[in-house]
Write a protein that holds these residues in place. Sequence first.
Motif, PDB file in Angstrom:
ATOM      1  N   UNK A  88       0.837  -1.206   0.000  1.00 39.79           N
ATOM      2  CA  UNK A  88       0.000   0.000   0.000  1.00 39.79           C
ATOM      3  C   UNK A  88       0.866   1.248   0.000  1.00 39.79           C
ATOM      4  N   UNK A  89       1.892   1.223   0.809  1.00 40.09           N
ATOM      5  CA  UNK A  89       2.800   2.364   0.927  1.00 40.09           C
ATOM      6  C   UNK A  89       3.461   2.673  -0.419  1.00 40.09           C
ATOM      7  N   UNK A  90       3.969   1.634  -1.082  1.00 39.42           N
ATOM      8  CA  UNK A  90       4.614   1.828  -2.381  1.00 39.42           C
ATOM      9  C   UNK A  90       3.614   2.314  -3.419  1.00 39.42           C
ATOM     10  N   UNK A  91       2.452   1.673  -3.476  1.00 33.93           N
ATOM     11  CA  UNK A  91       1.434   2.076  -4.457  1.00 33.93           C
ATOM     12  C   UNK A  91       0.949   3.495  -4.193  1.00 33.93           C
ATOM     13  N   UNK A  92       0.745   3.843  -2.931  1.00 37.25           N
ATOM     14  CA  UNK A  92       0.292   5.194  -2.598  1.00 37.25           C
ATOM     15  C   UNK A  92       1.346   6.237  -2.945  1.00 37.25           C
ATOM     16  N   UNK A  93       2.604   5.893  -2.790  1.00 37.75           N
ATOM     17  CA  UNK A  93       3.671   6.818  -3.158  1.00 37.75           C
ATOM     18  C   UNK A  93       3.661   7.069  -4.672  1.00 37.75           C
ATOM     19  N   UNK A  94       3.456   6.007  -5.444  1.00 44.83           N
ATOM     20  CA  UNK A  94       3.360   6.165  -6.901  1.00 44.83           C
ATOM     21  C   UNK A  94       2.140   7.006  -7.281  1.00 44.83           C
ATOM     22  N   UNK A  95       1.026   6.788  -6.607  1.00 43.60           N
ATOM     23  CA  UNK A  95      -0.172   7.582  -6.872  1.00 43.60           C
ATOM     24  C   UNK A  95       0.043   9.048  -6.506  1.00 43.60           C
ATOM     25  N   UNK A  96       0.725   9.280  -5.396  1.00 41.49           N
ATOM     26  CA  UNK A  96       1.031  10.659  -4.999  1.00 41.49           C
ATOM     27  C   UNK A  96       1.879  11.342  -6.066  1.00 41.49           C
ATOM     28  N   UNK A  97       2.860  10.626  -6.608  1.00 42.42           N
ATOM     29  CA  UNK A  97       3.688  11.171  -7.679  1.00 42.42           C
ATOM     30  C   UNK A  97       2.819  11.587  -8.861  1.00 42.42           C
ATOM     31  N   UNK A  98       1.898  10.713  -9.288  1.00 45.53           N
ATOM     32  CA  UNK A  98       1.029  11.031 -10.425  1.00 45.53           C
ATOM     33  C   UNK A  98       0.158  12.246 -10.136  1.00 45.53           C
ATOM     34  N   UNK A  99      -0.408  12.299  -8.939  1.00 46.02           N
ATOM     35  CA  UNK A  99      -1.251  13.443  -8.565  1.00 46.02           C
ATOM     36  C   UNK A  99      -0.451  14.749  -8.563  1.00 46.02           C
ATOM     37  N   UNK A 100       0.746  14.692  -8.010  1.00 47.41           N
ATOM     38  CA  UNK A 100       1.597  15.885  -7.952  1.00 47.41           C
ATOM     39  C   UNK A 100       1.944  16.355  -9.355  1.00 47.41           C
ATOM     40  N   UNK A 101       2.281  15.412 -10.243  1.00 49.28           N
ATOM     41  CA  UNK A 101       2.625  15.810 -11.613  1.00 49.28           C
ATOM     42  C   UNK A 101       1.420  16.426 -12.314  1.00 49.28           C
ATOM     43  N   UNK A 102       0.211  15.948 -12.028  1.00 52.80           N
ATOM     44  CA  UNK A 102      -0.999  16.539 -12.606  1.00 52.80           C
ATOM     45  C   UNK A 102      -1.172  17.976 -12.118  1.00 52.80           C
ATOM     46  N   UNK A 103      -0.899  18.219 -10.833  1.00 53.03           N
ATOM     47  CA  UNK A 103      -0.981  19.583 -10.293  1.00 53.03           C
ATOM     48  C   UNK A 103       0.051  20.480 -10.975  1.00 53.03           C
ATOM     49  N   UNK A 104       1.278  19.989 -11.101  1.00 52.87           N
ATOM     50  CA  UNK A 104       2.339  20.781 -11.724  1.00 52.87           C
ATOM     51  C   UNK A 104       2.009  21.051 -13.181  1.00 52.87           C
ATOM     52  N   UNK A 105       1.562  20.028 -13.917  1.00 53.68           N
ATOM     53  CA  UNK A 105       1.196  20.216 -15.322  1.00 53.68           C
ATOM     54  C   UNK A 105       0.072  21.240 -15.473  1.00 53.68           C
ATOM     55  N   UNK A 106      -0.952  21.140 -14.631  1.00 52.37           N
ATOM     56  CA  UNK A 106      -2.071  22.090 -14.698  1.00 52.37           C
ATOM     57  C   UNK A 106      -1.583  23.496 -14.397  1.00 52.37           C
ATOM     58  N   UNK A 107      -0.678  23.622 -13.438  1.00 55.24           N
ATOM     59  CA  UNK A 107      -0.128  24.931 -13.089  1.00 55.24           C
ATOM     60  C   UNK A 107       0.660  25.507 -14.254  1.00 55.24           C
ATOM     61  N   UNK A 108       1.443  24.686 -14.925  1.00 48.96           N
ATOM     62  CA  UNK A 108       2.227  25.158 -16.070  1.00 48.96           C
ATOM     63  C   UNK A 108       1.317  25.540 -17.228  1.00 48.96           C
ATOM     64  N   UNK A 109       0.246  24.807 -17.436  1.00 52.28           N
ATOM     65  CA  UNK A 109      -0.688  25.117 -18.528  1.00 52.28           C
ATOM     66  C   UNK A 109      -1.367  26.456 -18.303  1.00 52.28           C
TER      67      UNK A 109
END
Length: 112
Positions: A88-109
């Motif tokens: 769960x910890x590993x999967x949640x960390x990967x999900x957090x990475x994806x969510x963070x990149x979506x925030x960064x991408x939206x901010x850059x757009x």
Amino acid sequence: MSNQEEIDNIILRYSEESILFRSSSLVGGGMDPLFPRLERAVMNQLDHGSATLSRYGIWANTVRDNIAMALELLEKEGEKEEVKRLLYRAANSLSAFSEIQAVIDASLMHRE
């Protein structure tokens, strides 16, 4: 060998589904600090730092090592809850990475 050929070879090698490979290309890994390593990589990315990719690589090695420990514990009786926690910890960390990149991408757009 070209970069593309080297990358293709790496992807082919790591696509194996019956063995866990441990890259030795970056220092780091281990069990902790999983989320602080992710956070440091994100902060470096937001600051346009030169260590962003290596920090993400070290975080990825840490995720891998959490999964590797879960795989080792699968062989032991009575470790089911710890195996689940690590996965769960590993999967949640990967999900957090994806969510963070979506925030960064939206901010850059929105800046464009």
